[in-house]
Design an enzyme around this catalytic site. Structure first.
Site, PDB file in Angstrom:
ATOM      1  N   VAL A  46      23.115  63.744  -8.489  1.00 21.14           N
ATOM      2  CA  VAL A  46      23.258  65.173  -8.203  1.00 21.14           C
ATOM      3  C   VAL A  46      21.913  65.759  -7.761  1.00 21.14           C
ATOM      4  O   VAL A  46      21.849  66.724  -7.008  1.00 21.14           O
ATOM      5  CB  VAL A  46      23.770  65.949  -9.443  1.00 21.14           C
ATOM      6  CG1 VAL A  46      24.049  67.404  -9.107  1.00 21.14           C
ATOM      7  CG2 VAL A  46      25.025  65.303 -10.010  1.00 21.14           C
ATOM      8  N   THR A  47      20.830  65.153  -8.228  1.00 22.67           N
ATOM      9  CA  THR A  47      19.485  65.658  -7.940  1.00 22.67           C
ATOM     10  C   THR A  47      19.232  65.706  -6.431  1.00 22.67           C
ATOM     11  O   THR A  47      19.530  64.742  -5.722  1.00 22.67           O
ATOM     12  CB  THR A  47      18.447  64.723  -8.610  1.00 22.67           C
ATOM     13  OG1 THR A  47      18.767  64.603  -9.992  1.00 22.67           O
ATOM     14  CG2 THR A  47      17.040  65.256  -8.440  1.00 22.67           C
ATOM     15  N   ASN A  48      18.667  66.794  -5.968  1.00 21.99           N
ATOM     16  CA  ASN A  48      18.352  66.958  -4.541  1.00 21.99           C
ATOM     17  C   ASN A  48      16.970  66.413  -4.194  1.00 21.99           C
ATOM     18  O   ASN A  48      16.113  66.365  -5.068  1.00 21.99           O
ATOM     19  CB  ASN A  48      18.426  68.443  -4.178  1.00 21.99           C
ATOM     20  CG  ASN A  48      19.851  68.848  -3.852  1.00 21.99           C
ATOM     21  OD1 ASN A  48      20.515  68.184  -3.076  1.00 21.99           O
ATOM     22  ND2 ASN A  48      20.311  69.925  -4.464  1.00 21.99           N
ATOM     23  N   HIS A  97      23.964  66.835   2.591  1.00 23.96           N
ATOM     24  CA  HIS A  97      23.986  68.071   1.804  1.00 23.96           C
ATOM     25  C   HIS A  97      22.766  68.874   2.224  1.00 23.96           C
ATOM     26  O   HIS A  97      21.688  68.699   1.711  1.00 23.96           O
ATOM     27  CB  HIS A  97      23.911  67.707   0.322  1.00 23.96           C
ATOM     28  CG  HIS A  97      24.102  68.872  -0.586  1.00 23.96           C
ATOM     29  ND1 HIS A  97      25.081  69.820  -0.397  1.00 23.96           N
ATOM     30  CD2 HIS A  97      23.453  69.227  -1.717  1.00 23.96           C
ATOM     31  CE1 HIS A  97      25.008  70.716  -1.380  1.00 23.96           C
ATOM     32  NE2 HIS A  97      24.035  70.376  -2.186  1.00 23.96           N
TER      33      HIS A  97
HETATM   34  N1  APR Z   1      13.941  62.599 -17.254  1.00 22.48           N
HETATM   35  C1  APR Z   1      14.923  63.343 -17.826  1.00 22.48           C
HETATM   36  N2  APR Z   1      15.073  64.660 -17.580  1.00 22.48           N
HETATM   37  C2  APR Z   1      14.204  65.241 -16.742  1.00 22.48           C
HETATM   38  C3  APR Z   1      13.150  64.521 -16.120  1.00 22.48           C
HETATM   39  C4  APR Z   1      13.048  63.136 -16.409  1.00 22.48           C
HETATM   40  N3  APR Z   1      12.099  62.369 -15.869  1.00 22.48           N
HETATM   41  N4  APR Z   1      12.449  65.385 -15.348  1.00 22.48           N
HETATM   42  C5  APR Z   1      13.043  66.591 -15.458  1.00 22.48           C
HETATM   43  N5  APR Z   1      14.102  66.506 -16.303  1.00 22.48           N
HETATM   44  C6  APR Z   1      14.991  67.572 -16.749  1.00 22.48           C
HETATM   45  C7  APR Z   1      14.287  68.876 -17.048  1.00 22.48           C
HETATM   46  O1  APR Z   1      13.656  68.845 -18.318  1.00 22.48           O
HETATM   47  C8  APR Z   1      15.427  69.878 -16.988  1.00 22.48           C
HETATM   48  O2  APR Z   1      16.015  70.105 -18.254  1.00 22.48           O
HETATM   49  O3  APR Z   1      15.910  67.917 -15.709  1.00 22.48           O
HETATM   50  C9  APR Z   1      16.450  69.206 -16.052  1.00 22.48           C
HETATM   51  C10 APR Z   1      16.700  69.984 -14.763  1.00 22.48           C
HETATM   52  O4  APR Z   1      17.349  71.147 -15.118  1.00 22.48           O
HETATM   53  P1  APR Z   1      17.156  72.535 -14.340  1.00 22.48           P
HETATM   54  O5  APR Z   1      15.710  72.778 -14.120  1.00 22.48           O
HETATM   55  O6  APR Z   1      17.983  73.538 -15.045  1.00 22.48           O
HETATM   56  O7  APR Z   1      17.766  72.212 -12.888  1.00 22.48           O
HETATM   57  P2  APR Z   1      19.309  72.231 -12.475  1.00 22.48           P
HETATM   58  O8  APR Z   1      19.669  73.578 -11.991  1.00 22.48           O
HETATM   59  O9  APR Z   1      20.120  71.595 -13.538  1.00 22.48           O
HETATM   60  O10 APR Z   1      19.256  71.285 -11.177  1.00 22.48           O
HETATM   61  C11 APR Z   1      18.993  69.903 -11.318  1.00 22.48           C
HETATM   62  O11 APR Z   1      20.429  69.326  -9.490  1.00 22.48           O
HETATM   63  O12 APR Z   1      21.550  70.624  -7.950  1.00 22.48           O
HETATM   64  C12 APR Z   1      20.425  69.839  -8.179  1.00 22.48           C
HETATM   65  O13 APR Z   1      18.731  70.796  -6.735  1.00 22.48           O
HETATM   66  C13 APR Z   1      19.143  70.644  -8.077  1.00 22.48           C
HETATM   67  O14 APR Z   1      17.672  68.774  -8.067  1.00 22.48           O
HETATM   68  C14 APR Z   1      18.202  69.816  -8.883  1.00 22.48           C
HETATM   69  C15 APR Z   1      19.103  69.224  -9.964  1.00 22.48           C
END
Ligand code: APR
Length: 310
Positions: free
Chosen positions: A116-118, A173
């Site tokens: 899901v990550t962009n 996307h």
């Molecule tokens: N391992 C585990 N979790 C991590 C790591 C890692 N190495 N690095 C970051 N995280 C966690 C952060 O601590 C945070 O809780 O990933 C989470 C991301 O959550 P949000 O900042 O709320 O972002 P979100 O809106 O969930 O989006 C996540 O999905 O839609 C895509 O573009 C968006 O790339 C983004 C991703």
């Protein structure tokens, strides 16, 4: 059935909530931030008696409990801020995703990965490279979301239930996504008979900018309700072997004349992951747009190849 969701932020925590509350699977939620996943999982477990489901949900920072997961959903990374493109996230999220897939592969080597990550199509490419999994088992969630946005906007335009709107958005996307107006119907009636061409063009533009519109409004993060709903549809179709037809970012190997590139196309999702890639007929313009989208993904992958060892 167990699903591990990596990243307990907005998208990840909402995915976890939807998966347990819809009684699809037990969930293990992981996040790098100490206590975040454990806290949210405990909160969700305490909602179970009120919502009325019996699913287990736990959280932590370790990957050991992910062992035995049938599906791993990766949402960890940074989200967009206003003015940022998804590609601006590449350097940070590419490294985060690489480290996560290494850890996931060590404990749940056979699990199907939903990224899901962009920037989505590129992180999915990274996940396949790092995991060594076949293409049936590594896919990206974007088309389900882009299609839901297109359907929602058509429903709003016609003041009708978005459930009765069927549509398909292909491509990467991002700005190069390809909404297929010709395949959109409302209760079986082609939308081209219901919406004037200039209004439809406006709806397509809004669909393409759907994520940015929300980032612009929220300012501190990006969309998560619809993205998590898109993930949940995919997870349910795989674990229940439903055979849903959804656009998914998958590695093309000659389909649509595209080689070795992750791009969103219609697939049948069931047990084992991608059961079939459906080569719908496209107009010349749509095919050209899909190829342009794939070319953009390839450029971003090349940028990642240069960046990754820095
Ligand atoms: N391992 C585990 N979790 C991590 C790591 C890692 N190495 N690095 C970051 N995280 C966690 C952060 O601590 C945070 O809780 O990933 C989470 C991301 O959550 P949000 O900042 O709320 O972002 P979100 O809106 O969930 O989006 C996540 O999905 O839609 C895509 O573009 C968006 O790339 C983004 C991703």
């Amino acid at each position: 059935m167990k699903v591990t969701v990596v990243g307990a932020g907005h998208v990840g925590a909402t995915c976890a909530q939807r998966i347990v509350e819809r009684d699809i699977a037990d969930v293990y939620l992981v996040d790098i931030v100490e206590g975040l996943a454990a806290g949210k999982a405990l909160d969700l477990a305490q909602a179970a008696p009120l919502i009325g489901h019996s699913r287990r949900i736990e959280g932590g920072t370790e990957y050991g409990p992910a062992e035995g997961s049938e599906v791993v959903v990766i949402t960890a990374g940074v989200a967009r801020k206003p003015g940022m493109s998804r590609d601006d996230l590449l350097a940070t999220n590419g490294k985060i995703v690489t480290a996560i897939v290494e850890q996931v592969s060590a404990v749940a080597p056979g699990a199907i990965i939903i990224m899901v990550t962009n920037p989505l199509d590129v992180t999915t490419h990274i996940a396949m490279q790092v995991s060594g999994l076949p293409r049936e088992r590594v896919m990206g969630m974007a088309g389900a979301l882009d299609t839901a946005r297109f359907r929602a906007f058509i429903g709003m335009e016609l003041s009708c239930s978005a459930r009765d709107v069927q549509a398909m958005v292909l491509g990467g996307h991002g700005d190069s996504m390809v909404p297929l107006a010709g395949y959109a119907t409302v209760g079986g009636v082609p939308v081209t008979q219901l919406i004037a061409p200039e209004r439809l063009a406006e709806i397509i533009r809004r669909t393409r900018d759907g994520g940015a519109e929300i980032v612009g409004l929220m300012k501190t993060g990006s969309a998560f309700y619809a993205p998590s709903a898109g993930v949940t549809e995919m997870v349910a179709s795989i674990l229940r072997d439903e055979g849903r037809v959804l656009p998914v970012s998958v590695l093309l190997q000659g389909e649509f004349g595209i080689e070795d590139t992750f791009v969103g196309v219609p697939v049948k999702l069931g047990a084992g992951g991608v059961n079939e890639i459906i080569e719908v007929e496209l107009s010349e313009d749509e095919l050209a747009a899909l190829h342009a989208s794939a070319a953009h993904v390839r450029e971003t992958v090349a940028a990642w190849e240069r960046l990754k060892d820095e």
